[in-house]
Design a protein around this motif. Structure first.
Motif, PDB file in Angstrom:
ATOM      1  N   HIS A  81       3.239 -35.558  34.547  1.00 14.90           N
ATOM      2  CA  HIS A  81       3.851 -36.830  34.955  1.00 14.90           C
ATOM      3  C   HIS A  81       5.370 -36.773  34.984  1.00 14.90           C
ATOM      4  O   HIS A  81       6.042 -37.798  34.885  1.00 14.90           O
ATOM      5  N   ALA A  82       5.920 -35.570  35.113  1.00 17.75           N
ATOM      6  CA  ALA A  82       7.373 -35.415  35.167  1.00 17.75           C
ATOM      7  C   ALA A  82       7.733 -34.355  36.191  1.00 17.75           C
ATOM      8  O   ALA A  82       6.951 -33.449  36.477  1.00 17.75           O
ATOM      9  N   THR A  83       8.920 -34.483  36.738  1.00 18.14           N
ATOM     10  CA  THR A  83       9.471 -33.471  37.623  1.00 18.14           C
ATOM     11  C   THR A  83      10.653 -32.815  36.921  1.00 18.14           C
ATOM     12  O   THR A  83      11.139 -33.300  35.900  1.00 18.14           O
ATOM     13  N   SER A  84      11.118 -31.722  37.470  1.00 21.23           N
ATOM     14  CA  SER A  84      12.285 -31.028  36.932  1.00 21.23           C
ATOM     15  C   SER A  84      13.250 -30.789  38.076  1.00 21.23           C
ATOM     16  O   SER A  84      12.929 -30.082  39.048  1.00 21.23           O
ATOM     17  N   VAL A  94       5.570 -24.301  35.529  1.00 18.88           N
ATOM     18  CA  VAL A  94       4.646 -25.104  34.730  1.00 18.88           C
ATOM     19  C   VAL A  94       4.150 -26.292  35.540  1.00 18.88           C
ATOM     20  O   VAL A  94       2.946 -26.580  35.575  1.00 18.88           O
ATOM     21  N   ILE A  95       5.050 -27.000  36.198  1.00 13.82           N
ATOM     22  CA  ILE A  95       4.673 -28.172  36.984  1.00 13.82           C
ATOM     23  C   ILE A  95       3.652 -27.809  38.055  1.00 13.82           C
ATOM     24  O   ILE A  95       2.668 -28.532  38.277  1.00 13.82           O
ATOM     25  N   ASN A  96       3.853 -26.670  38.702  1.00 19.15           N
ATOM     26  CA  ASN A  96       2.979 -26.257  39.799  1.00 19.15           C
ATOM     27  C   ASN A  96       1.841 -25.344  39.353  1.00 19.15           C
ATOM     28  O   ASN A  96       1.133 -24.779  40.175  1.00 19.15           O
ATOM     29  N   GLN A  97       1.682 -25.209  38.030  1.00 18.01           N
ATOM     30  CA  GLN A  97       0.581 -24.461  37.426  1.00 18.01           C
ATOM     31  C   GLN A  97       0.506 -23.025  37.940  1.00 18.01           C
ATOM     32  O   GLN A  97      -0.549 -22.535  38.358  1.00 18.01           O
ATOM     33  N   LEU A 305      21.232 -31.764  33.183  1.00 14.78           N
ATOM     34  CA  LEU A 305      20.311 -30.706  33.602  1.00 14.78           C
ATOM     35  C   LEU A 305      19.081 -31.196  34.356  1.00 14.78           C
ATOM     36  O   LEU A 305      18.418 -30.405  35.024  1.00 14.78           O
ATOM     37  N   GLY A 306      18.722 -32.458  34.237  1.00 22.39           N
ATOM     38  CA  GLY A 306      17.581 -32.966  34.992  1.00 22.39           C
ATOM     39  C   GLY A 306      16.295 -32.204  34.747  1.00 22.39           C
ATOM     40  O   GLY A 306      15.480 -32.055  35.661  1.00 22.39           O
ATOM     41  N   ALA A 307      16.089 -31.739  33.510  1.00 22.49           N
ATOM     42  CA  ALA A 307      14.945 -30.874  33.236  1.00 22.49           C
ATOM     43  C   ALA A 307      13.640 -31.635  33.105  1.00 22.49           C
ATOM     44  O   ALA A 307      12.562 -31.066  33.325  1.00 22.49           O
ATOM     45  N   MET A 308      13.702 -32.914  32.749  1.00 26.15           N
ATOM     46  CA  MET A 308      12.482 -33.721  32.627  1.00 26.15           C
ATOM     47  C   MET A 308      12.767 -35.117  33.165  1.00 26.15           C
ATOM     48  O   MET A 308      13.435 -35.919  32.523  1.00 26.15           O
ATOM     49  N   ILE A 309      12.258 -35.386  34.337  1.00 25.98           N
ATOM     50  CA  ILE A 309      12.492 -36.652  35.022  1.00 25.98           C
ATOM     51  C   ILE A 309      11.134 -37.312  35.292  1.00 25.98           C
ATOM     52  O   ILE A 309      10.267 -36.707  35.937  1.00 25.98           O
ATOM     53  N   PRO A 310      10.908 -38.532  34.817  1.00 30.49           N
ATOM     54  CA  PRO A 310       9.636 -39.207  35.074  1.00 30.49           C
ATOM     55  C   PRO A 310       9.393 -39.376  36.573  1.00 30.49           C
ATOM     56  O   PRO A 310      10.333 -39.574  37.349  1.00 30.49           O
ATOM     57  N   THR A 311       8.142 -39.290  36.965  1.00 27.91           N
ATOM     58  CA  THR A 311       7.835 -39.538  38.371  1.00 27.91           C
ATOM     59  C   THR A 311       7.937 -41.037  38.655  1.00 27.91           C
ATOM     60  O   THR A 311       7.671 -41.867  37.782  1.00 27.91           O
ATOM     61  N   ASP A 312       8.297 -41.373  39.876  1.00 30.98           N
ATOM     62  CA  ASP A 312       8.364 -42.785  40.258  1.00 30.98           C
ATOM     63  C   ASP A 312       7.003 -43.446  40.140  1.00 30.98           C
ATOM     64  O   ASP A 312       6.897 -44.624  39.770  1.00 30.98           O
ATOM     65  N   ASP A 313       5.943 -42.705  40.456  1.00 28.77           N
ATOM     66  CA  ASP A 313       4.599 -43.269  40.373  1.00 28.77           C
ATOM     67  C   ASP A 313       4.252 -43.662  38.946  1.00 28.77           C
ATOM     68  O   ASP A 313       3.603 -44.692  38.720  1.00 28.77           O
ATOM     69  N   PHE A 314       4.673 -42.841  37.995  1.00 33.91           N
ATOM     70  CA  PHE A 314       4.350 -43.185  36.611  1.00 33.91           C
ATOM     71  C   PHE A 314       5.117 -44.427  36.172  1.00 33.91           C
ATOM     72  O   PHE A 314       4.539 -45.328  35.541  1.00 33.91           O
ATOM     73  N   VAL A 315       6.383 -44.511  36.476  1.00 34.35           N
ATOM     74  CA  VAL A 315       7.170 -45.689  36.093  1.00 34.35           C
ATOM     75  C   VAL A 315       6.590 -46.939  36.748  1.00 34.35           C
ATOM     76  O   VAL A 315       6.540 -48.015  36.133  1.00 34.35           O
ATOM     77  N   ALA A 316       6.105 -46.805  37.954  1.00 33.99           N
ATOM     78  CA  ALA A 316       5.536 -47.952  38.671  1.00 33.99           C
ATOM     79  C   ALA A 316       4.156 -48.350  38.153  1.00 33.99           C
ATOM     80  O   ALA A 316       3.639 -49.409  38.529  1.00 33.99           O
ATOM     81  N   THR A 465      -2.175 -34.445  40.101  1.00 29.92           N
ATOM     82  CA  THR A 465      -0.988 -35.059  39.531  1.00 29.92           C
ATOM     83  C   THR A 465      -0.182 -35.738  40.631  1.00 29.92           C
ATOM     84  O   THR A 465      -0.529 -35.660  41.816  1.00 29.92           O
ATOM     85  N   GLU A 466       0.912 -36.375  40.232  1.00 30.23           N
ATOM     86  CA  GLU A 466       1.782 -37.014  41.211  1.00 30.23           C
ATOM     87  C   GLU A 466       2.383 -36.001  42.181  1.00 30.23           C
ATOM     88  O   GLU A 466       2.827 -36.357  43.268  1.00 30.23           O
ATOM     89  N   GLN A 467       2.405 -34.721  41.790  1.00 29.94           N
ATOM     90  CA  GLN A 467       2.901 -33.661  42.670  1.00 29.94           C
ATOM     91  C   GLN A 467       1.780 -33.061  43.522  1.00 29.94           C
ATOM     92  O   GLN A 467       1.994 -32.100  44.256  1.00 29.94           O
TER      93      GLN A 467
END
Length: 497
Positions: A81-84, A94-97, A305-316, A465-467
């Motif tokens: 549920h986060a982007t980097s 990690v995000i893209n497994q 660094l923007g290493a952990m940014i919540p996805t817009d979908d999760f915040v919404a 996931t959101e990605q």
């Protein structure tokens, strides 16, 4: 302190990290190069210093680098549920497994955890033999039992079967190159350690940064909740989880302002049960820099660094009117530019205000905000979920979760079936404990993941996931670090890695 033990398997030799016994608590780490364990445990001050040193291994979760890699971020990115937005190839993998066993975060957690366990084993061996006040001895042992359980709890959830070592290890010890023990055996030790800690004279709460009985019981409640799910499925532990945390609910109070979760004035107070403690001039961290948008001049930090940014979908995905989703509560999307407060920077993304440190942002850019491992809402949600599995949604269970919802300006839950209440609690865990390293462990124990776009839970391996990435089954566990596999031939890799 850096210590090179690459020749010695999984780091089970004693790695000493000693801190001064003062108001700095366990923050101040010193290197005693002439340490001799045969004559060190001579008085209460030495014992306290040694125990303080075990706490310093907690810092490894927030260790970061210029690329934005840190274990607390790696754990969170596994939840999906986060982007980097930064430069880290490892975070993107990690995000893209598509990560592998050489990801440095895997080794950091493994090595640091076993260093802490090695020191805990030595303390548990030596402190009982000391001729010191029994009350002091009991308190020290309570702290150490908790800490050893804490580190083993992370190891067993992240890596599955792991070496189980409970006594001091020397170069010639058979445990130097230990094999992996079954998860059940590791959990048995964790529970035994926490039960032992309960029998000591730890205070119910502690505002100095040390272990309390509240921390012990909350962690034990989490352990029972976890073992009731996958892979052990010991469903009788739901009742134990609820019973364990029930007392804790009356020992702490919810903050009236979410800002208190991440400011300096409220460290170790209110709803904060157990934290890793930081202090400018002694030990600082890069938590704000790691979680701010990439290369935007927000606060007086040298890096963004923007290493952990919540996805817009999760915040919404928060309910309409939820205070937590409003600007500068858990998240924020704009802020005045550093040194130019009249200029408002629009991020273009949602960042974690939950980890924004106003003191350092407006000051010299050196952050000493604490990292929270356990807080009251988690205990409340453990109680609500566990008691529901035993008795359905009781009034006490409703009260526990509704206290969290009322603070968020949401209506009370009521009239739900057992199944409906379970899902409601899972959603509250995602939304209240967001980005606190809880979601990935929830995926492991439930094999379900939250889809914020549909607001429902689905099978973890088939729900994207959101990605747009589907969770690989191998990702239920981390790989054993490749360096450990190469060094210790008794270690076998996890499936799929």
């Amino acid at each position: 302190m850096k210590f090179n033990i690459k020749k010695y398997s999984i780091g089970l030799l004693v790695i000493l990290t000693i801190s001064a016994t003062s108001c700095k608590k366990y923050l101040d780490e010193k290197n005693y190069s002439n340490f001799d364990k045969s004559n060190y445990f001579q008085n209460a001050g030495q014992a306290q210093s040694f125990v303080n040193g075990i706490y310093t291994s907690l810092y490894m979760f927030q260790n970061g680098d210029a690329y934005g890699e840190s274990p607390f971020i790696t754990i969170e990115l596994f939840a999906g549920h986060a982007t980097s937005l930064g430069q880290s190839v490892n975070n993107g993998n990690v995000i893209n497994q598509r990560t592998d066993a050489v990801n440095p975060g895997f080794e950091t957690v493994w090595r640091s955890s076993y260093n802490a366990i090695a020191n805990a084993n030595l303390a548990l061996d030596r402190i009982p033999k000391m001729a010191i006040d029994q009350s002091t001895k009991d308190n020290l042992l309570g702290q150490v039992y908790f800490l050893r359980a804490f580190f083993y709890y992370h190891l067993v959830r992240l890596y599955g079967d792991v070496p189980l070592v409970t006594t001091p290890v020397e170069v010639n010890s058979p445990d130097l190159y230990a094999s992996r023990a079954p998860q059940q055996d590791v959990y048995n030790l964790i529970i035994s350690d926490l039960e032992a800690a309960k029998k000591t004279n730890l205070p119910n709460t502690d505002q100095t940064g040390k272990v309390s009985l509240g921390a012990v019981k909350t962690l034990l409640g989490s352990v029972y909740l976890t073992t009731a799910g996958y892979p052990l499925k010991k469903t009788e532990n739901y009742a134990k989880a609820a019973a364990e945390v029930k007392d804790v609910l009356g020992w702490y109070t919810l903050f009236t302002d979410y800002a208190y979760l991440h400011d300096n004035a409220h460290k170790n107070q209110g709803e904060l049960i157990f934290q890793s403690n930081y202090l400018v001039g002694v030990r600082d961290n890069a938590i704000p820099q790691l979680t701010l948008p990439f290369n935007l001049q927000v606060g007086s930090y040298g890096d963004h660094l923007g290493a952990m940014i919540p996805t817009d979908d999760f915040v919404a995905s928060y309910e309409q009117g939820d205070l937590r989703a409003q600007e500068r509560q858990f998240y924020f999307s704009s802020y005045p530019k550093d040194k130019e407060p009249q200029t408002i920077i629009q991020f273009g993304v949602h960042a974690l205000y939950k980890y924004f440190h106003v003191e350092s942002a407006l000051g010299n850019g050196i952050s000493d905000e604490n990292w929270t491992f356990l807080r009251l809402p988690e205990a409340q949600l453990i109680y609500a979920e566990a008691s529901n599995e035993v008795n359905g949604p009781t009034q006490d269970a409703y009260d526990a979760v509704n206290a969290i919802r009322r603070r968020a300006k949401l209506s009370d839950l009521s009239g739900l079936s057992k199944d409906q209440f379970r899902i409601a609690i899972w959603k509250e865990r995602y939304h209240e404990l967001a980005y606190e390293n809880k979601a990935y462990f929830d995926v492991q124990r439930t094999h379900q993941t939250y889809n914020p776009t549909t607001n429902i839970f689905g099978d973890a391996t088939t729900t994207p996931t959101e990605q747009g990435v589907k969770f690989k089954e191998q990702y239920y566990l981390w790989p054993i670090p490749q360096r450990e596999i190469n060094t210790n031939k008794n270690l076998k890799q996890n499936p799929g890695w």
